[in-house]
Design an enzyme around this catalytic site. Sequence first.
Site, PDB file in Angstrom:
ATOM      1  N   SER A  82       0.828  -1.064   0.130  1.00  0.00           N
ATOM      2  CA  SER A  82       0.013   0.017  -0.053  1.00  0.00           C
ATOM      3  C   SER A  82       0.893   1.132   0.088  1.00  0.00           C
ATOM      4  O   SER A  82       2.007   1.421   0.382  1.00  0.00           O
ATOM      5  CB  SER A  82      -0.869   0.025   1.250  1.00  0.00           C
ATOM      6  OG  SER A  82      -1.673  -1.379   1.470  1.00  0.00           O
TER       7      SER A  82
HETATM    8  N1  SAH Z   1       0.004  -5.573   4.426  1.00  0.00           N
HETATM    9  C1  SAH Z   1       0.622  -5.688   3.162  1.00  0.00           C
HETATM   10  C2  SAH Z   1      -0.496  -5.421   1.955  1.00  0.00           C
HETATM   11  C3  SAH Z   1      -0.500  -6.497   1.146  1.00  0.00           C
HETATM   12  S1  SAH Z   1      -2.041  -6.523  -0.143  1.00  0.00           S
HETATM   13  C4  SAH Z   1       1.827  -5.172   2.883  1.00  0.00           C
HETATM   14  O1  SAH Z   1       2.222  -4.352   3.782  1.00  0.00           O
HETATM   15  O2  SAH Z   1       2.621  -5.212   1.874  1.00  0.00           O
HETATM   16  C5  SAH Z   1      -3.099  -7.599   0.591  1.00  0.00           C
HETATM   17  C6  SAH Z   1      -2.618  -8.861   0.937  1.00  0.00           C
HETATM   18  O3  SAH Z   1      -3.718  -9.841   1.450  1.00  0.00           O
HETATM   19  C7  SAH Z   1      -2.206  -9.733  -0.411  1.00  0.00           C
HETATM   20  O4  SAH Z   1      -0.651 -10.213   0.092  1.00  0.00           O
HETATM   21  C8  SAH Z   1      -3.304 -11.078  -0.449  1.00  0.00           C
HETATM   22  O5  SAH Z   1      -2.631 -11.985  -1.201  1.00  0.00           O
HETATM   23  C9  SAH Z   1      -3.646 -11.069   0.923  1.00  0.00           C
HETATM   24  N2  SAH Z   1      -4.748 -11.845   1.387  1.00  0.00           N
HETATM   25  C10 SAH Z   1      -5.953 -11.883   0.416  1.00  0.00           C
HETATM   26  N3  SAH Z   1      -6.727 -12.487   0.865  1.00  0.00           N
HETATM   27  C11 SAH Z   1      -6.400 -13.126   2.263  1.00  0.00           C
HETATM   28  C12 SAH Z   1      -6.726 -13.847   3.127  1.00  0.00           C
HETATM   29  N4  SAH Z   1      -8.181 -14.539   3.166  1.00  0.00           N
HETATM   30  N5  SAH Z   1      -6.027 -14.213   4.325  1.00  0.00           N
HETATM   31  C13 SAH Z   1      -4.842 -13.735   4.197  1.00  0.00           C
HETATM   32  N6  SAH Z   1      -4.242 -12.785   3.211  1.00  0.00           N
HETATM   33  C14 SAH Z   1      -5.137 -12.598   2.170  1.00  0.00           C
END
Ligand code: SAH
Length: 234
Positions: A82
């Site tokens: 993000s």
């Molecule tokens: N917090 C992260 C943002 C990643 S984007 C950072 O700092 O980089 C959101 C993430 O959520 C993605 O990597 C995606 O694979 C994950 N995601 C999506 N659905 C999910 C679920 N049900 N459980 C865990 N992770 C999930």
Amino acid sequence: MKVPVSLLLIFFSFLSCGQNADPFYALRNRMVEIQIESRGITDNEVLEAFRKVERHKYVLNEYIPYAYNDSPLPIEEGQTISQPYIVAFMTDALDLKQNDKVLEIGTGSGYQAAILAEICDSVFTIEIHETLGKKAREIFNRQGYNNIISKVGDGYKGWPDYAPFDAIIVTASPGKIPEPLKEQLAEGGRMIIPVGSDPVQHLVLLKKKRGKIREERILPVRFVPMIDSTGTRY
Ligand code: SAH
């Protein structure tokens, strides 16, 4: 020839900081000042965490020169890290204290978890994509974050073994707020989560008081969808 300002800053901070210094130090301070502080985030603990965590270590190699830009960036598996301001906004909204136990859903690059780990004693984070979860764990180990416990799995269900949590941060967007996460919120706990189907999502802040949950919609946002183990979105 036009040289991007970010490259110039990397160059000058190399000159001014000596060999052992982090060449991104100046860029990172600028990011904090211009993107975060000047937009109204004043909590010192939060600002200090952003000054400390080296965002360039959490992005793909080809995006390192843009690591301190005011934007989200692609990571593996078609996911995104993000925009720094959004990470800061969500962190700030959780009103964290040092002894809080925090759960993050969506480890992704690991950047948000690292920020949380600078502020709180214990951070739990769940990622559904194995490649991302494993890579993030390697970074946590390399960076010495022994207060981050991570796993690969479906975060919709939360992490009952370690519940309740004082704060929960969700970085992938479901259509509705997952009930298990509400249940795993401690008394006095806070949760921040992007909710809604594309293209309209809102950050929702939840607070649990005397067993009751109050919800407040605070900001329109755009996050990747929360999915289950078959890839279907929640
Ligand atoms: N917090 C992260 C943002 C990643 S984007 C950072 O700092 O980089 C959101 C993430 O959520 C993605 O990597 C995606 O694979 C994950 N995601 C999506 N659905 C999910 C679920 N049900 N459980 C865990 N992770 C999930």
